[in-house]
Design an enzyme around this catalytic site. Sequence first.
Site, PDB file in Angstrom:
ATOM      1  N   LYS A 191      21.193  81.792  50.881  1.00 32.32           N
ATOM      2  CA  LYS A 191      20.762  80.406  50.699  1.00 32.32           C
ATOM      3  C   LYS A 191      19.617  80.296  49.675  1.00 32.32           C
ATOM      4  O   LYS A 191      19.125  81.295  49.164  1.00 32.32           O
ATOM      5  CB  LYS A 191      20.346  79.820  52.045  1.00 32.32           C
ATOM      6  CG  LYS A 191      21.517  79.742  53.040  1.00 32.32           C
ATOM      7  CD  LYS A 191      22.598  78.788  52.567  1.00 32.32           C
ATOM      8  CE  LYS A 191      23.617  78.427  53.617  1.00 32.32           C
ATOM      9  NZ  LYS A 191      24.743  79.380  53.744  1.00 32.32           N
TER      10      LYS A 191
HETATM   11  C1  PLP Z   1      27.471  74.096  55.554  1.00 29.03           C
HETATM   12  C2  PLP Z   1      26.921  75.139  56.475  1.00 29.03           C
HETATM   13  N1  PLP Z   1      26.565  74.792  57.711  1.00 29.03           N
HETATM   14  C3  PLP Z   1      26.035  75.688  58.563  1.00 29.03           C
HETATM   15  C4  PLP Z   1      25.846  76.988  58.201  1.00 29.03           C
HETATM   16  C5  PLP Z   1      25.277  77.960  59.188  1.00 29.03           C
HETATM   17  O1  PLP Z   1      24.089  78.504  58.710  1.00 29.03           O
HETATM   18  P1  PLP Z   1      23.482  79.815  59.390  1.00 29.03           P
HETATM   19  O2  PLP Z   1      24.172  80.980  58.809  1.00 29.03           O
HETATM   20  O3  PLP Z   1      22.020  79.769  59.040  1.00 29.03           O
HETATM   21  O4  PLP Z   1      23.702  79.698  60.864  1.00 29.03           O
HETATM   22  C6  PLP Z   1      26.189  77.408  56.916  1.00 29.03           C
HETATM   23  C7  PLP Z   1      25.983  78.810  56.512  1.00 29.03           C
HETATM   24  O5  PLP Z   1      26.571  79.374  55.667  1.00 29.03           O
HETATM   25  C8  PLP Z   1      26.745  76.462  56.028  1.00 29.03           C
HETATM   26  O6  PLP Z   1      27.080  76.818  54.784  1.00 29.03           O
END
Ligand code: PLP
Length: 396
Positions: A191
């Site tokens: 990210k």
């Molecule tokens: C659009 C979206 N929502 C939620 C998430 C979940 O994030 P995390 O990996 O921090 O749980 C991601 C992660 O890639 C994502 O791209």
Amino acid sequence: MKASISDLPFLIFGSPLIEQAEIDEVVACMESAWLGTGPRVAQFERDFAAYQHLQPSQVAAVNSATAALHVSMVAEGLEPDAEVITTPMTFCASINAIIHAGLTPVLADVDPSTQNIDPAAIGAAITPRTRAILPVHFAGRPCEMDSIMEIARKHDLKVIEDCAHAIETSYHGRKAGTFGDFGCFSFYATKNVVTGEGGMIVGRDDARIARAKVLALHGMSKDAWHRFGDQGYKHYQVVEAGFKYNMMDLQAAIGIHQLARVEKNWKRREVVWNRYMEAFADLPIGLPAPPAHDTKHAYHLFTIMLDEARSGISRDDFLNAMNARRIGTGVHYLSVPEHPFYQQRFGWKPKHWPNATRLGRQTVSLPLSPKLTDADVERVIDAVSGIVCRTGKITA
Ligand SMILES: Cc1ncc(COP(=O)(O)O)c(C=O)c1O
């Protein structure tokens, strides 16, 4: 002598830019022996709140955006099986969080140009059981928040913004994540700000954020992490059945310095983005829509579209051809109804969301990390141009 492709380093997709400040802070954190939730998490929360123009009482650090989404929806206290409208063009975590909160996901198709949820499709998906909307600011481009908030007001719906791609995003002068009841951010390794794994919940209402914080640490009463500090042992009380979703100081140690460089890294990604737009302008591929007026795009993903009839190569052959050139790519995303679990559980069929289905079958994300050198960027451009111009006939 020209180097052969096999001599080139593999360009890892989404590789984070880690600098000495993060490394030193992690070492200091380890030397302090306070690894769990503590002063560095508190500092990261303060810094993040300042960056998003919020008060520290309006943010809560957690260990992923998935946790943030889950806890936000639990904290809303919606009745079981209430419907939450979201996009089919998202990571499975957005949908799974709805399911784990005991709610029912309902999909509304995306706008084919912006790839974001289409407000008209939200309107059409509303039923008497709809209680919330979960827009995803795809790739870092803000959703049409004026229309979405208008629909929410009209139908008395909660709004939980999935800001996993959208740390820098703003819409009409206001930061993404601050329109709805909750905004959920990700600091996963690929990210725009990374902590390895990590997330942040932001919210308008201090009381709701306080509840989310309690829920994220077993349901233990406020600031239970203080119990091991030097102020003497403090009892905590369990006030509801929570989760183990707290962020560690080790993660915050990385995040504090990543966040300090968020705008510098954004500027670098903007340069890369613009270079790609210029270099690919005449290629037979689809390019991202330019950022809309009076918005800030977070430039999290640069997605191109490979329509085999036009580009002369299928998306999956293109992915393989990039890999053969030792360049990592991503797919964001195969649309949610393509996955067997959701088909079986909800009877979803890709053809019901034609825009997301088509985009999901054509899309490829190119490297966009601030770590890319100018030479890396030109390597990606040469590879894409070479593959597409040979209309599918790949020569190494
Ligand atoms: C659009 C979206 N929502 C939620 C998430 C979940 O994030 P995390 O990996 O921090 O749980 C991601 C992660 O890639 C994502 O791209």
